[in-house]
Design a protein around this motif. Structure first.
Motif, PDB file in Angstrom:
ATOM      1  N   GLN A  59      12.008  16.726  -7.052  1.00 27.44           N
ATOM      2  CA  GLN A  59      10.404  16.714  -6.790  1.00 27.44           C
ATOM      3  C   GLN A  59       9.843  15.644  -7.601  1.00 27.44           C
ATOM      4  N   PRO A  60       8.835  14.632  -7.763  1.00 29.02           N
ATOM      5  CA  PRO A  60       8.180  14.002  -8.638  1.00 29.02           C
ATOM      6  C   PRO A  60       6.984  14.684  -8.963  1.00 29.02           C
ATOM      7  N   ILE A  61       6.122  14.647 -10.236  1.00 28.35           N
ATOM      8  CA  ILE A  61       5.139  14.603 -11.190  1.00 28.35           C
ATOM      9  C   ILE A  61       4.666  13.600 -11.629  1.00 28.35           C
ATOM     10  N   GLY A  62       3.322  14.085 -11.637  1.00 29.92           N
ATOM     11  CA  GLY A  62       2.381  12.749 -12.842  1.00 29.92           C
ATOM     12  C   GLY A  62       1.161  12.613 -11.770  1.00 29.92           C
ATOM     13  N   TYR A  63       0.276  12.082 -12.721  1.00 32.18           N
ATOM     14  CA  TYR A  63      -0.747  11.663 -12.677  1.00 32.18           C
ATOM     15  C   TYR A  63      -1.144  10.235 -11.438  1.00 32.18           C
ATOM     16  N   SER A  64       0.011   9.519 -10.815  1.00 32.91           N
ATOM     17  CA  SER A  64      -0.011   8.857 -10.026  1.00 32.91           C
ATOM     18  C   SER A  64       0.221   9.682  -8.598  1.00 32.91           C
ATOM     19  N   HIS A  65       1.453  10.748  -8.961  1.00 36.14           N
ATOM     20  CA  HIS A  65       1.538  11.822  -7.928  1.00 36.14           C
ATOM     21  C   HIS A  65       0.606  12.781  -7.466  1.00 36.14           C
ATOM     22  N   ASP A  66      -0.192  12.957  -8.047  1.00 34.30           N
ATOM     23  CA  ASP A  66      -1.206  13.731  -7.576  1.00 34.30           C
ATOM     24  C   ASP A  66      -2.451  13.141  -6.832  1.00 34.30           C
ATOM     25  N   LEU A  67      -2.598  11.858  -7.194  1.00 31.59           N
ATOM     26  CA  LEU A  67      -3.370  10.947  -6.434  1.00 31.59           C
ATOM     27  C   LEU A  67      -2.390  10.381  -5.102  1.00 31.59           C
ATOM     28  N   GLN A  68      -1.845  10.364  -5.038  1.00 28.91           N
ATOM     29  CA  GLN A  68      -0.994  10.548  -4.251  1.00 28.91           C
ATOM     30  C   GLN A  68      -0.723  11.862  -2.762  1.00 28.91           C
ATOM     31  N   LEU A  69      -0.426  13.233  -3.218  1.00 30.89           N
ATOM     32  CA  LEU A  69      -1.204  13.774  -2.949  1.00 30.89           C
ATOM     33  C   LEU A  69      -2.769  14.192  -2.124  1.00 30.89           C
ATOM     34  N   ARG A 237       1.426  -1.361   3.082  1.00 31.87           N
ATOM     35  CA  ARG A 237       1.690  -2.186   3.801  1.00 31.87           C
ATOM     36  C   ARG A 237       0.457  -3.261   3.364  1.00 31.87           C
ATOM     37  N   LYS A 238       1.192  -5.038   3.974  1.00 25.79           N
ATOM     38  CA  LYS A 238      -0.002  -6.163   4.146  1.00 25.79           C
ATOM     39  C   LYS A 238      -0.088  -5.782   4.756  1.00 25.79           C
ATOM     40  N   GLY A 239      -2.018  -5.954   5.319  1.00 18.99           N
ATOM     41  CA  GLY A 239      -2.277  -6.102   6.933  1.00 18.99           C
ATOM     42  C   GLY A 239      -2.504  -4.880   7.378  1.00 18.99           C
ATOM     43  N   ASP A 240      -2.461  -3.747   6.915  1.00 17.26           N
ATOM     44  CA  ASP A 240      -2.313  -2.764   8.008  1.00 17.26           C
ATOM     45  C   ASP A 240      -4.477  -2.418   7.656  1.00 17.26           C
ATOM     46  N   PRO A 241      -5.243  -2.723   7.920  1.00 15.24           N
ATOM     47  CA  PRO A 241      -6.489  -2.025   7.096  1.00 15.24           C
ATOM     48  C   PRO A 241      -7.460  -0.391   7.022  1.00 15.24           C
ATOM     49  N   ALA A 242      -6.382  -0.070   8.459  1.00 16.34           N
ATOM     50  CA  ALA A 242      -6.672   1.369   9.065  1.00 16.34           C
ATOM     51  C   ALA A 242      -5.777   2.228   8.633  1.00 16.34           C
ATOM     52  N   PHE A 243      -4.517   1.737   7.537  1.00 15.67           N
ATOM     53  CA  PHE A 243      -4.540   2.849   6.613  1.00 15.67           C
ATOM     54  C   PHE A 243      -4.903   2.682   5.572  1.00 15.67           C
ATOM     55  N   LYS A 244      -4.967   1.062   4.831  1.00 11.36           N
ATOM     56  CA  LYS A 244      -5.546   0.889   4.077  1.00 11.36           C
ATOM     57  C   LYS A 244      -6.721   1.499   3.921  1.00 11.36           C
ATOM     58  N   ALA A 245      -7.671   1.959   4.072  1.00  8.39           N
ATOM     59  CA  ALA A 245      -9.428   2.524   4.584  1.00  8.39           C
ATOM     60  C   ALA A 245      -9.166   3.903   3.854  1.00  8.39           C
ATOM     61  N   VAL A 246      -8.143   4.401   4.390  1.00  8.59           N
ATOM     62  CA  VAL A 246      -8.027   6.312   4.289  1.00  8.59           C
ATOM     63  C   VAL A 246      -7.754   6.081   2.887  1.00  8.59           C
ATOM     64  N   VAL A 247      -6.468   5.673   2.758  1.00  6.12           N
ATOM     65  CA  VAL A 247      -5.798   5.501   1.342  1.00  6.12           C
ATOM     66  C   VAL A 247      -7.732   5.452  -0.019  1.00  6.12           C
ATOM     67  N   ASP A 248      -7.976   3.847   0.378  1.00  7.43           N
ATOM     68  CA  ASP A 248      -8.856   3.801  -0.476  1.00  7.43           C
ATOM     69  C   ASP A 248     -10.399   5.486  -0.287  1.00  7.43           C
ATOM     70  N   LYS A 249     -10.695   5.915   0.617  1.00  5.57           N
ATOM     71  CA  LYS A 249     -11.419   7.046   0.606  1.00  5.57           C
ATOM     72  C   LYS A 249     -10.819   8.501  -0.058  1.00  5.57           C
ATOM     73  N   ALA A 250      -9.179   8.276   0.104  1.00  4.37           N
ATOM     74  CA  ALA A 250      -9.262   9.552  -0.707  1.00  4.37           C
ATOM     75  C   ALA A 250      -9.414   9.152  -2.012  1.00  4.37           C
ATOM     76  N   ILE A 251      -8.266   8.090  -2.713  1.00  7.14           N
ATOM     77  CA  ILE A 251      -8.868   8.336  -3.939  1.00  7.14           C
ATOM     78  C   ILE A 251     -10.179   7.551  -4.996  1.00  7.14           C
ATOM     79  N   SER A 252     -10.729   6.780  -3.784  1.00  4.65           N
ATOM     80  CA  SER A 252     -12.333   7.769  -4.422  1.00  4.65           C
ATOM     81  C   SER A 252     -13.434   8.679  -4.121  1.00  4.65           C
ATOM     82  N   ALA A 253     -13.080   9.451  -3.790  1.00  8.43           N
ATOM     83  CA  ALA A 253     -13.581  10.720  -3.255  1.00  8.43           C
ATOM     84  C   ALA A 253     -13.206  11.402  -4.515  1.00  8.43           C
ATOM     85  N   THR A 254     -12.202  11.566  -4.169  1.00  8.43           N
ATOM     86  CA  THR A 254     -11.084  12.154  -6.033  1.00  8.43           C
ATOM     87  C   THR A 254     -12.062  11.374  -7.139  1.00  8.43           C
TER      88      THR A 254
END
Length: 302
Positions: A59-69, A237-254
Motif C-alpha cells: 500500500q503506497p503512501i505519501g503527499y502525491s498519493h494523497d492527491l491521487q486519491l 495518457r496523451k490526447g485524452d482531454p476528458a480524463f485530464k480535465a477530471v484530474v485537473d479539476k480534482a487537484i485544483s479543487a483540493t
C-alpha cells in the motif's frame, strides 16, 4: 400548458450539465475505467515523502498519493461509480512513462518532473509540487556546492532530469566526475551512505526524504545552488482531454479548498513513516504561487 414542456426541457438540460461525463458517450480512459470498474494508479516505492511504501510493501503512501486519491474520489462521482476499485502498479523512473503510454496505469502521481521533452510523450496534470535540484552530502564531506564535485564520485537516479543535468554539467565544465546512475532513490542513497559516492544530486524535497530515513539523519545536509527549478505533475495518457480535465479539476479543487495545506503539513512538517522523523521542509514561495494559480505548464515554460 405550454410551460410544461419548457420546464421539462430545462430540467433535462440541468441534469445533463450536472453529469458531464455521462451526458455524452464515454471515450478513452474514462470509458476504460467505467467498463472495468477499476482505476490503476502508478506509484513509486521509495520517493519519500511523495509516493512510497511505509510499513506495508503493498500500500503506497505519501503527499502525491494523497492527491491521487482525491482524483479517485472525483472519478467515483464523475462516473457514478461509488464502488470503483483501485489497483496499484509500481513504477520506476525508467518505466513510468511507458506504463502510462501503453495503458498499464491510468495515472501516475509520484515525483515526476513536467518538462517539454516528456510532454511529447504524455500529458501532465496541473502542477502538484515545485522543487530545486541540489545535493545531499555528509556534513563532514567538504562539499558545499557543485564546483566541489570535481573528480569525485557523484550518484543520481537513472531516468531523472537530475541525471541529464549532472551529465551535461560534467561535460560542459569538465569536472571529471564519475557519475553513478542508480536504479531508484533508495539505491542512490545507499551508494551515498556506504561511501561509494560523496554526494547525491536530486530534487531537494526528495533529498530531505532520503535524509529522514538515514541511520543518522543529523550527519547529513542538503547543499548547493539549485541547478534547476522543476514542477511535478501527475502523468496521464496523451490526447485524452476528458480524463485530464477530471484530474485537473480534482487537484485544483483540493488547492482551492485549502485541503492542500493539511496534506502538506502531514508529509513535510510532521513525523512520517518509516522512522517517524520530521522533514521540517516549509512550503516554498514557488509552491504557494503554484497552488494559488494552478498550471499544467513546466517550469521552463513559465
Amino acid at each position: 400548458m405550454r410551460l410544461v414542456p419548457r420546464i421539462l426541457a430545462v430540467a433535462v438540460t440541468a441534469a445533463l450539465v450536472s453529469t458531464p461525463a455521462l451526458a455524452a458517450e464515454l471515450t478513452g480512459t474514462l470509458k476504460k475505467i467505467k467498463d472495468s470498474g477499476t482505476v490503476t494508479l502508478g506509484h513509486r516505492d521509495s520517493s519519500i515523502p511523495f509516493s512510497y511504501y511505509g510499513d506495508s510493501a503493498t500500500q503506497p503512501i505519501g503527499y502525491s498519493h494523497d492527491l491521487q486519491l482525491k482524483v479517485v474520489e472525483a472519478l467515483k462521482k464523475e462516473l457514478d461509480a461509488p464502488d470503483l476499485k483501485v489497483r496499484y502498479n509500481l513504477v520506476t523512473s525508467q518505466t513510468r512513462i511507458p506504463l502510462v503510454q501503453n495503458g498499464t496505469v491510468d495515472i501516475e502521481c509520484g515525483s515526476t518532473t513536467n518538462n517539454v521533452e516528456r510532454q511529447r510523450q504524455v500529458d501532465f496534470s496541473v502542477g502538484i509540487f515545485e522543487v530545486g535540484t541540489r545535493l545531499l552530502t555528509k556534513k563532514t564531506s567538504g562539499i558545499n556546492d557543485f564546483a566541489d564535485l570535481k573528480g569525485k564520485n557523484v550518484v543520481t537516479t537513472a531516468g531523472t532530469t537530475s541525471e541529464r543535468l549532472l551529465k551535461a554539467m560534467n561535460a560542459e565544465k569538465q569536472l571529471g566526475m564519475n557519475v553513478i546512475s542508480a536504479k531508484d532513490h533508495g539505491e542512490s542513497f545507499l551508494m551515498l551512505e556506504s561511501n561509494r559516492a560523496v554526494a547525491f544530486m536530486m530534487d531537494d524535497a526528495l533529498l530531505a526524504g532520503e535524509m529522514a530515513k538515514a541511520k543518522k539523519p543529523d550527519d547529513w545536509h542538503v547543499v548547493g545552488t539549485p541547478q534547476s527549478f522543476e514542477i511535478y505533475g501527475c502523468m496521464v495518457r496523451k490526447g485524452d482531454p476528458a480524463f485530464k480535465a477530471v484530474v485537473d479539476k480534482a487537484i485544483s479543487a483540493t488547492f482551492a479548498s485549502g485541503e492542500i495545506n493539511g496534506i502538506y503539513d502531514k508529509w513535510f512538517q510532521q513525523p512520517v513513516p518509516p522512522k517517524g522523523l520530521n522533514l521540517n521542509f516549509p512550503m516554498s514561495e514557488q509552491l504557494k504561487k503554484l497552488i494559488a494559480s494552478p498550471t499544467d505548464k513546466s517550469a521552463e515554460q513559465l
